[in-house]
Design a protein around this motif. Structure first.
Motif, PDB file in Angstrom:
ATOM      1  N   GLU A 186      -0.779  -1.021  11.116  1.00  8.77           N
ATOM      2  CA  GLU A 186      -2.048  -0.317  10.992  1.00  8.77           C
ATOM      3  C   GLU A 186      -1.837   1.203  11.014  1.00  8.77           C
ATOM      4  N   LYS A 187      -0.934   1.671  11.870  1.00  8.05           N
ATOM      5  CA  LYS A 187      -0.653   3.113  11.909  1.00  8.05           C
ATOM      6  C   LYS A 187      -0.077   3.602  10.587  1.00  8.05           C
ATOM      7  N   LYS A 188       0.758   2.767   9.980  1.00  5.67           N
ATOM      8  CA  LYS A 188       1.368   3.159   8.712  1.00  5.67           C
ATOM      9  C   LYS A 188       0.308   3.280   7.610  1.00  5.67           C
ATOM     10  N   ILE A 189      -0.633   2.338   7.595  1.00  2.00           N
ATOM     11  CA  ILE A 189      -1.722   2.383   6.616  1.00  2.00           C
ATOM     12  C   ILE A 189      -2.583   3.622   6.854  1.00  2.00           C
ATOM     13  N   LEU A 190      -2.943   3.866   8.122  1.00  2.00           N
ATOM     14  CA  LEU A 190      -3.775   5.026   8.437  1.00  2.00           C
ATOM     15  C   LEU A 190      -3.064   6.332   8.068  1.00  2.00           C
ATOM     16  N   SER A 191      -1.760   6.401   8.333  1.00  2.00           N
ATOM     17  CA  SER A 191      -0.997   7.615   7.994  1.00  2.00           C
ATOM     18  C   SER A 191      -0.962   7.832   6.486  1.00  2.00           C
ATOM     19  N   TYR A 192      -0.772   6.760   5.738  1.00  3.11           N
ATOM     20  CA  TYR A 192      -0.716   6.862   4.277  1.00  3.11           C
ATOM     21  C   TYR A 192      -2.055   7.337   3.716  1.00  3.11           C
ATOM     22  N   LEU A 193      -3.144   6.730   4.194  1.00  3.26           N
ATOM     23  CA  LEU A 193      -4.469   7.115   3.701  1.00  3.26           C
ATOM     24  C   LEU A 193      -4.812   8.550   4.117  1.00  3.26           C
ATOM     25  N   LYS A 194      -4.407   8.923   5.321  1.00  5.52           N
ATOM     26  CA  LYS A 194      -4.645  10.297   5.786  1.00  5.52           C
ATOM     27  C   LYS A 194      -3.905  11.299   4.903  1.00  5.52           C
ATOM     28  N   MET A 195      -2.643  10.994   4.603  1.00  5.94           N
ATOM     29  CA  MET A 195      -1.819  11.892   3.794  1.00  5.94           C
ATOM     30  C   MET A 195      -2.415  12.082   2.400  1.00  5.94           C
ATOM     31  N   ASN A 196      -3.084  11.044   1.902  1.00  9.82           N
ATOM     32  CA  ASN A 196      -3.690  11.105   0.570  1.00  9.82           C
ATOM     33  C   ASN A 196      -5.153  11.516   0.602  1.00  9.82           C
ATOM     34  N   GLY A 197      -5.626  11.969   1.751  1.00 11.11           N
ATOM     35  CA  GLY A 197      -7.002  12.441   1.860  1.00 11.11           C
ATOM     36  C   GLY A 197      -8.034  11.356   1.689  1.00 11.11           C
ATOM     37  N   LYS A 198      -7.681  10.112   2.056  1.00 11.53           N
ATOM     38  CA  LYS A 198      -8.566   8.972   1.838  1.00 11.53           C
ATOM     39  C   LYS A 198      -9.124   8.389   3.135  1.00 11.53           C
ATOM     40  N   ALA A 199      -8.942   9.063   4.276  1.00 12.27           N
ATOM     41  CA  ALA A 199      -9.360   8.475   5.540  1.00 12.27           C
ATOM     42  C   ALA A 199      -9.921   9.514   6.496  1.00 12.27           C
ATOM     43  N   HIS A 200     -10.904   9.067   7.294  1.00 13.40           N
ATOM     44  CA  HIS A 200     -11.437   9.841   8.408  1.00 13.40           C
ATOM     45  C   HIS A 200     -11.439   8.930   9.627  1.00 13.40           C
ATOM     46  N   PHE A 201     -11.300   9.534  10.814  1.00 10.58           N
ATOM     47  CA  PHE A 201     -11.122   8.736  12.017  1.00 10.58           C
ATOM     48  C   PHE A 201     -12.135   9.154  13.077  1.00 10.58           C
ATOM     49  N   PHE A 202     -12.709   8.154  13.740  1.00  7.00           N
ATOM     50  CA  PHE A 202     -13.731   8.381  14.759  1.00  7.00           C
ATOM     51  C   PHE A 202     -13.369   7.541  15.987  1.00  7.00           C
ATOM     52  N   TRP A 203     -13.072   8.216  17.090  1.00  6.14           N
ATOM     53  CA  TRP A 203     -12.611   7.535  18.300  1.00  6.14           C
ATOM     54  C   TRP A 203     -13.674   7.628  19.381  1.00  6.14           C
ATOM     55  N   ASP A 204     -13.847   6.549  20.100  1.00 14.70           N
ATOM     56  CA  ASP A 204     -14.834   6.504  21.183  1.00 14.70           C
ATOM     57  C   ASP A 204     -14.100   6.546  22.521  1.00 14.70           C
ATOM     58  N   TYR A 205     -14.441   7.503  23.350  1.00 12.16           N
ATOM     59  CA  TYR A 205     -13.738   7.643  24.630  1.00 12.16           C
ATOM     60  C   TYR A 205     -14.603   8.448  25.592  1.00 12.16           C
ATOM     61  N   VAL A 244       0.837  -1.209   0.000  1.00 13.56           N
ATOM     62  CA  VAL A 244       0.000   0.000   0.000  1.00 13.56           C
ATOM     63  C   VAL A 244       0.869   1.256   0.000  1.00 13.56           C
ATOM     64  N   VAL A 245       1.828   1.340   0.920  1.00 15.57           N
ATOM     65  CA  VAL A 245       2.610   2.580   1.053  1.00 15.57           C
ATOM     66  C   VAL A 245       3.582   2.771  -0.111  1.00 15.57           C
ATOM     67  N   SER A 246       3.851   1.701  -0.874  1.00 12.06           N
ATOM     68  CA  SER A 246       4.711   1.846  -2.049  1.00 12.06           C
ATOM     69  C   SER A 246       3.939   2.378  -3.245  1.00 12.06           C
ATOM     70  N   GLY A 247       2.610   2.471  -3.106  1.00  8.75           N
ATOM     71  CA  GLY A 247       1.773   2.962  -4.205  1.00  8.75           C
ATOM     72  C   GLY A 247       1.336   1.884  -5.158  1.00  8.75           C
ATOM     73  N   SER A 248       1.597   0.605  -4.820  1.00  5.14           N
ATOM     74  CA  SER A 248       1.225  -0.501  -5.718  1.00  5.14           C
ATOM     75  C   SER A 248      -0.281  -0.701  -5.790  1.00  5.14           C
ATOM     76  N   LEU A 249      -0.981  -0.293  -4.736  1.00  2.32           N
ATOM     77  CA  LEU A 249      -2.430  -0.492  -4.696  1.00  2.32           C
ATOM     78  C   LEU A 249      -3.117   0.872  -4.698  1.00  2.32           C
ATOM     79  N   TYR A 250      -3.599   1.307  -5.839  1.00  2.00           N
ATOM     80  CA  TYR A 250      -4.311   2.579  -5.912  1.00  2.00           C
ATOM     81  C   TYR A 250      -5.802   2.320  -5.698  1.00  2.00           C
ATOM     82  N   THR A 251      -6.433   3.188  -4.938  1.00  2.00           N
ATOM     83  CA  THR A 251      -7.865   3.031  -4.713  1.00  2.00           C
ATOM     84  C   THR A 251      -8.542   4.396  -4.676  1.00  2.00           C
TER      85      THR A 251
END
Length: 617
Positions: free
Chosen positions: A226-245, A203-210
């Motif tokens: 998982e943090k690396k995936i979330l960081s990559y998607l965040k950087m590309n504007g592809k993720a939103h995060f919702f935390w319960d606390y 994913v982070v190498s750009g092999s999987l575009y979505t």
């Protein structure tokens, strides 16, 4: 107290308002499938017309999906690991002796990959402490200090035999790790951590575009992959995060329940316009703690709980829940539910290790194991008697069986022959023991086939047949896996190893309960509660042994090195289960908890530390 706004309902409202018209491009990522069902129900209630909904998945399923590798069976993995171990360590121990170490080492390799650790650095001999300062510039100062303390204690390792043995094996584990992974990769398979690490790198190498947008909802402990995936998607504007606390434990930096959330909120902040119900833990609640001098006796609290919650309201699937910290109490709890309460949904599987089918098969397995190194026709009397008295088959030819046992006891017979034990077709199959490993799986499968015939006409025939079917498929799969391992020609599997494998397979099985998943009172285990909120809670088994529990996974990596390289340990496990508990009760109005006061040996009888914390807080 005002109406409770459930976390997943708040998330569904946000998704509906923000992403209407774009649902087909969304992937909703949740901790488990049960949370996905609840989220879907909340979102569906807001829709005015049919739409193509978002993809709902779990974080584990998502991470696995990014890789081209397939997760392999554990026996296959340990077999390949055994070959690499022998080749590179020069230790020619049997597969039986290696199994325990292989199982432990596989868990360590799994952690190494999930936490993106450089295995070559981890398995280096750093008894020269100065190397740590110069080589490990990517570690924090506190991590370097831990490594220096560990390796500093081994500075004179050449003078001590135990330290020499440790270092000689330790330095070869890097080569074992590399060779093991390379062999698996050629076969297109891997263990869990290897598959996840491979997917992360793709994913982070750009092999999987979505084009998809990912919404991560209700996570807690994230590993570095998982943090690396979330960081990559965040950087590309592809993720939103919702935390319960809850502010109660989030703002208290010493509270373990907020340990992971404090970092997650900093790295992956939620949308600024997302609002949800928090800070309610300090509002009035009703807590009740019930001490019961019995494990099964705790179930007697259930009828009173069902009376307080509206058990006949089928639509209120998120109103009340019975949470089993002690999952062995599932059947006593179900038996204590009043007959007029029809809307019950069991969201956890029944652990088959508690079933009569598995207990019989394990008794027979013990018979096979004991005969494995001796004469199969000589069967130990004590094991035979235990099988003949087993509730599942004790009603087959009871007069013949009883007469034979009396005669054998009177004659002080220690060993019996299979020819003496043919009271029925099932008895003959059980006591005609298999001659070799190739025949073990067919032997047990034939027993299960005859057991199906024996269940005809019994009150619980349908349940027994379902359990037998699940066990049959598991034993059949084990037979195929063992056959594949033997065909590789590099391992010899003894009866003891086969029986150990079968015990592992069977004790991990669970039978799913059928029912309407979004109806009435929910009965569930601890992990099923993630992301879910209920007004009324009954927690059964709030003993220290069950919640937080005493599960410590053995490791070949010393604690100091694990801490130095950021691998999880006891503190992380404590933070995880603490979050499960406090998050579950944070929005509840009434919480009833039961615990068993009876001490059995060195375990039991101790109230969970979380209950003591509530008393003080």
């Amino acid at each position: 107290m005002g109406k409770m706004q459930r976390f997943l309902d708040s998330c569904a409202a946000y998704v509906y308002n923000r992403f209407s018209g774009y649902f087909a491009d969304l992937t909703i990522v949740l901790p488990n499938r049960r949370a996905g069902l609840f989220f879907t129900s909340y979102l569906r209630a807001k829709l005015q017309q049919p739409v193509i909904g978002p993809v709902i998945t779990t974080i584990h399923e998502l991470m696995i999906s990014f890789s081209a590798l397939m997760p392999a069976d554990r026996l296959r993995l340990i077999t390949v690991l055994y070959e690499s171990w022998r080749e590179h360590t020069g230790i020619n121990e049997s597969f039986d002796d290696f199994w325990y170490w292989g199982d432990m080492l596989l868990n360590d390799f799994d952690d190494i990959d999930k936490y993106l650790v450089n295995a070559r650095d981890l398995f280096r001999n750093l008894s020269q402490v100065k190397e740590i300062e110069g080589h490990f510039d990517y570690l924090s100062d506190s991590q370097k200090k831990v490594l220096q303390q560990f390796w500093g204690a081994l500075r004179n390792w050449e003078n001590y035999e135990q330290e020499r043995d440790f270092i000689s094996i330790w330095e070869k584990l890097s080569v074992v790790y590399d060779d093991f992974r390379e062999t698996l990769k050629k076969e297109g398979v891997g263990y869990d951590g290897m598959v996840i690490r491979d997917g992360t790198e793709r994913v982070v190498s750009g092999s999987l575009y979505t084009r998809r947008v990912y919404l991560f909802i209700g996570m807690n402990a994230l590993n570095p992959c998982e943090k690396k995936i979330l960081s990559y998607l965040k950087m590309n504007g592809k993720a939103h995060f919702f935390w319960d606390y809850d502010d109660f434990y989030l703002d208290d930096v010493s509270h373990p329940a907020g340990f992971f959330l404090r970092e997650n909120l900093s790295q992956f902040p939620p949308p600024e316009d997302f609002e949800f119900d928090t800070g309610r833990f300090v509002l009035p609640k009703r807590f009740e703690l019930v001490a019961v001098p019995s494990g099964f006796g705790q179930a007697q609290v259930v009828p009173r709980f069902m009376e307080k919650s509206d058990c006949n309201s089928a639509d209120c699937f998120d109103d009340a829940a019975i949470v089993l910290a002690d999952e062995s109490l599932l059947f006593p709890v179900l038996g204590a539910i009043p007959g007029h309460c029809e809307s019950i949904n069991v969201t956890m599987g029944y652990p088959l290790r508690n079933s009569p089918v598995v207990s019989l098969l394990l008794q027979v397995a013990e018979l096979v194991r004991n005969a494995g190194t001796g004469n199969p026709s000589r069967i130990y009397f004590r094991l035979v008697a235990a099988i003949l008295h087993h509730p599942l088959i004790s009603d087959i030819e009871p007069e013949k069986v009883q007469a034979f046992l009396q005669q054998a006891t009177a004659g002080n017979q220690v060993y019996l022959s299979s020819a003496e034990l043919g009271f029925s077709a099932l008895h003959s199959q059980i006591f005609n023991l298999p001659a070799g490993i190739d025949n073990f799986a067919p032997y047990f499968l034939d027993i299960l086939k005859l057991l199906v015939d024996h269940t005809e006409g019994k009150n619980d025939a349908a349940v027994l047949k379902e359990i037998i079917s699940i066990v049959y498929n598991s034993v059949e799969k084990l037979g195929q896996t063992v056959g594949d391992a033997l065909k590789r020609g590099k391992v010899t599997i003894s009866p003891a190893v086969f029986i150990r494998l079968m015990r592992q397979y069977l004790t991990r099985l669970s039978a799913p309960f059928e029912g309407e998943p979004l109806s009435g009172v929910q009965v569930m285990g601890i992990l099923e509660t993630r992301c879910l909120d209920f007004r009324h809670l009954l927690i059964i088994g709030m003993n220290e042994d069950f919640w937080p529990g005493r599960d410590s996974q053995p490791s070949m990596i010393p604690v100091g090195i694990r801490r130095g390289f950021g691998l999880p340990g006891a503190d992380e496990a404590e933070a995880m289960v603490s979050y499960y508990f406090y998050r579950l009760i944070q929005r509840a109005e009434t919480v009833t908890m039961t615990w068993n006061t009876v001490r059995d040996g060195l375990t039991g009888g101790e109230l969970s530390r979380f209950c003591y914390q509530l008393m003080m807080q």
